[in-house]
Design a protein around this motif. Sequence first.
Motif, short mmCIF file in Angstrom:
data_model
loop_
_atom_site.label_atom_id
_atom_site.label_comp_id
_atom_site.label_asym_id
_atom_site.label_seq_id
_atom_site.Cartn_x
_atom_site.Cartn_y
_atom_site.Cartn_z
N THR A 101 0.88 -1.17 0.00
CA THR A 101 0.00 0.00 0.00
C THR A 101 0.91 1.22 0.00
OG1 THR A 101 -0.11 0.29 2.41
CG2 THR A 101 -1.69 -1.25 1.42
N ASN A 103 1.62 3.06 2.49
CA ASN A 103 2.41 3.10 3.72
C ASN A 103 3.07 1.78 4.10
OD1 ASN A 103 0.07 5.26 4.12
ND2 ASN A 103 1.86 5.92 5.26
N VAL A 104 2.69 0.67 3.51
CA VAL A 104 3.21 -0.64 3.90
C VAL A 104 4.05 -1.23 2.76
CG1 VAL A 104 2.62 -3.01 4.58
CG2 VAL A 104 1.26 -1.08 5.43
N THR A 105 5.29 -1.64 3.09
CA THR A 105 6.16 -2.30 2.12
C THR A 105 6.73 -3.58 2.73
OG1 THR A 105 8.20 -1.17 2.81
CG2 THR A 105 6.85 -0.07 1.13
N LEU A 146 9.11 -6.17 7.00
CA LEU A 146 7.81 -5.56 6.81
C LEU A 146 7.94 -4.15 7.36
CD1 LEU A 146 4.75 -5.73 6.16
CD2 LEU A 146 4.43 -6.53 8.51
N ASN A 147 7.71 -3.14 6.53
CA ASN A 147 7.92 -1.75 6.92
C ASN A 147 6.62 -0.96 6.90
OD1 ASN A 147 10.82 -2.13 6.83
ND2 ASN A 147 10.61 -2.08 4.62
N TYR A 148 6.53 0.00 7.80
CA TYR A 148 5.44 0.96 7.77
C TYR A 148 6.05 2.34 7.62
CZ TYR A 148 1.25 3.59 8.75
OH TYR A 148 0.20 4.45 8.63
N LYS A 149 5.60 3.08 6.62
CA LYS A 149 6.14 4.40 6.33
C LYS A 149 5.23 5.46 6.96
CE LYS A 149 5.68 6.02 2.20
NZ LYS A 149 5.77 6.29 0.76
N PHE A 150 5.81 6.29 7.85
CA PHE A 150 5.09 7.39 8.46
C PHE A 150 5.23 8.61 7.57
CE2 PHE A 150 6.27 4.62 11.95
CZ PHE A 150 5.07 4.51 12.65
#
Length: 163
Positions: A101, A103-105, A146-150
């Motif tokens: 998405t 924000n999610v990679t 698993l990353n979340y982008k702020f």
Amino acid sequence: SAASGVEADFQGSTLTGTYFNEGAFGESEQIGRQVQWWGTARGRIGYAFGNILPYVTGGFAYGHESTYASFNFGGGDAGSESFGGTHGGWTAGAGVEYAVTHNVTVKVEYLYTDLGTFNIGSEDFIGGPGVSIGTRTQFSTVRAGLNYKFDWMAPAGAVVAKY
């Protein structure tokens, strides 16, 4: 489109390398190296193809390591020593990241890390004068993430009213 950024990580470790030297008449020596924790601070650059971002990365690596040695010369003549500290080095690698998405990679990455050579002089080592140890710490890491982008700095989205 081209993409670049910085990344830092930190992890605990159980990496160990051990060397055995068997002597005559039941004598033995064991020398090894252990990495208790390590981390990196890296730049990375890549080129995005839609949601897929292949990249290369590299920068500074650091870690806490110890060199240990033990001996048993028979007849009750045995002992062990350990020397350690935090050392710096370098790391380089490559990976691919996929945007699930905005924000999610998810990513898969390979890193080669070299924390340099650590030398113990003969005055410190259990073997006495004339004995020294030099160990070099190098290792490879493959990991998935698993990353979340702020997006705190991103502009606010448009407000759309429906009537």
